[in-house]
Design a protein around this motif. Structure first.
Motif, PDB file in Angstrom:
ATOM      1  N   HIS A 136       0.856  -1.182   0.000  1.00  0.00           N
ATOM      2  CA  HIS A 136       0.000   0.000   0.000  1.00  0.00           C
ATOM      3  C   HIS A 136       0.893   1.233   0.000  1.00  0.00           C
ATOM      4  N   ARG A 170      -1.992   1.086   8.603  1.00  0.00           N
ATOM      5  CA  ARG A 170      -3.133   0.354   8.043  1.00  0.00           C
ATOM      6  C   ARG A 170      -3.265  -0.955   8.801  1.00  0.00           C
ATOM      7  N   TYR A 171      -4.439  -1.193   9.352  1.00  0.00           N
ATOM      8  CA  TYR A 171      -4.738  -2.382  10.152  1.00  0.00           C
ATOM      9  C   TYR A 171      -5.741  -3.239   9.382  1.00  0.00           C
ATOM     10  N   GLU A 172      -5.419  -4.509   9.199  1.00  0.00           N
ATOM     11  CA  GLU A 172      -6.267  -5.389   8.401  1.00  0.00           C
ATOM     12  C   GLU A 172      -6.418  -6.744   9.088  1.00  0.00           C
ATOM     13  N   ARG A 231      -8.681 -10.611   8.244  1.00  0.00           N
ATOM     14  CA  ARG A 231      -9.703 -11.373   7.529  1.00  0.00           C
ATOM     15  C   ARG A 231     -10.362 -12.283   8.545  1.00  0.00           C
ATOM     16  N   ASP A 289     -12.480  -9.218   4.436  1.00  0.00           N
ATOM     17  CA  ASP A 289     -11.312  -8.420   4.785  1.00  0.00           C
ATOM     18  C   ASP A 289     -11.779  -7.086   5.360  1.00  0.00           C
ATOM     19  N   ALA A 316     -10.578  -3.535   7.333  1.00  0.00           N
ATOM     20  CA  ALA A 316      -9.368  -2.735   7.470  1.00  0.00           C
ATOM     21  C   ALA A 316      -9.711  -1.300   7.829  1.00  0.00           C
ATOM     22  N   GLU A 325      -7.337   2.571   7.800  1.00  0.00           N
ATOM     23  CA  GLU A 325      -6.110   3.348   7.727  1.00  0.00           C
ATOM     24  C   GLU A 325      -6.252   4.538   8.660  1.00  0.00           C
ATOM     25  N   TRP A 382     -12.089   3.597   6.752  1.00  0.00           N
ATOM     26  CA  TRP A 382     -12.456   2.212   7.009  1.00  0.00           C
ATOM     27  C   TRP A 382     -12.782   1.510   5.690  1.00  0.00           C
ATOM     28  N   TYR A 383     -12.433   0.220   5.605  1.00  0.00           N
ATOM     29  CA  TYR A 383     -12.609  -0.557   4.387  1.00  0.00           C
ATOM     30  C   TYR A 383     -13.309  -1.891   4.684  1.00  0.00           C
ATOM     31  N   ASP A 412     -13.565  -5.416   2.379  1.00  0.00           N
ATOM     32  CA  ASP A 412     -13.153  -6.094   1.146  1.00  0.00           C
ATOM     33  C   ASP A 412     -12.536  -5.114   0.150  1.00  0.00           C
ATOM     34  N   GLY A 413     -11.707  -4.207   0.661  1.00  0.00           N
ATOM     35  CA  GLY A 413     -10.962  -3.290  -0.185  1.00  0.00           C
ATOM     36  C   GLY A 413     -11.710  -2.049  -0.613  1.00  0.00           C
TER      37      GLY A 413
END
Length: 359
Positions: free
Chosen positions: A54, A149-151, A153, A236, A238, A240, A248-249, A251-252
């Motif tokens: 990223h 960035r924290y992710e 699954r 997923d 996540a 940032e 906030w995310y 699945d991308g």
């Protein structure tokens, strides 16, 4: 946490302020292996994997959960002995397990779990009264992590066996949280809740000298995502976090962006611990109103976790990734459980903090 509580370590005490002591011997820890600047993240990465990159971030910590972590001796991770005042669960290490390439958090009736919680909780720095349920919270040992960035699954629980439709009450999480919260409460959350298979809540908490959650310290935003099933499928999740915004995310895809110039609460600016937990709310409002449907045990499953450090932060994580490089203010009251040998002594509102023993 949100909607009436925090997914961090909400306590039952009241009052504010407090005096604390320093690190309590944690500075003798050996640094964990890793060299992120040369492509070797900390944790337990897959040496043969090619991880996504990223722009503006460096992959810093990876957990694949292919092997069990020893949460007593791992240099980065440990377990919590906390329990929210507004929750039905007490966290214990027995509720965290590793199997089939996953980390699992299991919540069950306390009588079914071979754990004997002590009334004193180090994660809460106070007494936690008997809870009917035992669950798990896996967390990093130290307030080491800030902008990045924290992710993860993961998959949320099914309320009933082989039934992904029935709703109940649970909060399945990925979040960052600063301890002790009664000094500087800093928290950023992703919370998957039991009121629907597609319900996800994002939250931000910033407060000082505050023991208990209240609505004024948070900015919560619940979502329902069409076509998403967080119970039958892994997704997923996540966020940032950089100085001027949190994004906030799912699945991308971006689901929420909160900029510092939007007004409202300030963006958190202090280092935190990474946490994952599973808990049940006792009020029925947050996490789902149909808690009577819960058939224990419930289980959430994590396939992996990744942390990418923001390249603009040259303070956190500090160089040796342990207590030896942290300032004392990041180590005060930093104990997570009675066995981690971290700071747990001092006075809060003129009273000595409770002490539990390592069994």
């Amino acid at each position: 946490g949100s909607g009436g509580t925090s997914s961090g370590s909400g306590g039952s005490s009241s009052g504010s302020g407090g005096t604390t002591t320093s690190s309590g011997g944690g500075t003798s820890e050996p640094p964990p292996p890793g060299d992120p600047a040369n492509g070797v993240p900390f944790g337990h990465p897959d040496a043969g994997a090619t991880y996504p990159m990223h722009d503006g971030f460096t992959l810093w910590l990876v957990e694949e959960f292919e092997e069990a972590l020893d949460l007593e001796s791992d240099p980065i991770w440990t377990w919590s002995d906390g329990g929210l005042g507004e929750g039905l669960v007490r966290f214990q290490k027995e509720a965290i397990s590793f199997d089939d390439g996953k980390m699992r958090l299991t919540v069950d009736d306390a009588e079914n779990v071979a754990a004997t919680p002590q009334s004193c909780s180090h994660a809460e720095y106070s007494t936690v009264f008997n809870k009917p349920l035992i669950s798990g919270e896996m967390r990093t040992r130290h307030n080491l992590f800030r902008y990045g960035r924290y992710e993860a699954r993961f998959r949320a629980p099914s309320v009933k066996p082989n039934d992904v439709v029935t709703n109940g009450n649970y909060i399945s999480t990925l979040f960052v949280f600063r301890t002790p919260k009664f000094q500087n409460w800093r928290e950023i959350d992703i919370e998957v809740t039991g009121n629907g298979p597609n319900t996800v809540t994002t939250n931000l908490i910033t407060a000082n000298d505050t023991f208990q959650w209240n609505a004024s310290i948070q900015e919560v935003n619940p979502f329902e995502f069409e076509g998403v099933d967080t119970r039958s499928d892994f997704h997923d999740f996540a966020f940032e976090w950089v100085p001027d915004r949190i994004t906030w995310y799912l699945d991308g895809e971006v689901v929420r962006e909160r900029k510092s110039d939007d007004g409202g609460l300030p963006i958190p600016e202090m280092s935190t611990k990474i946490m994952m937990n599973l808990w049940i709310f006792n009020g029925g409002a947050f996490g789902g109103t149909e808690g009577a449907n819960n058939e224990y045990p419930l289980q959430s499953e994590y396939e992996w976790l990744r942390f990418y450090k923001w390249d603009g932060d040259d303070t956190y994580p500090c160089a040796t990734m342990n207590a030896g490089c942290l300032p004392v203010e990041d180590l005060d009251f930093s104990s997570n459980n009675p066995c981690d040998e971290l700071s747990s002594t001092g006075q809060i509102n003129g009273k000595d903090a409770c002490q539990a023993t390592c069994n």
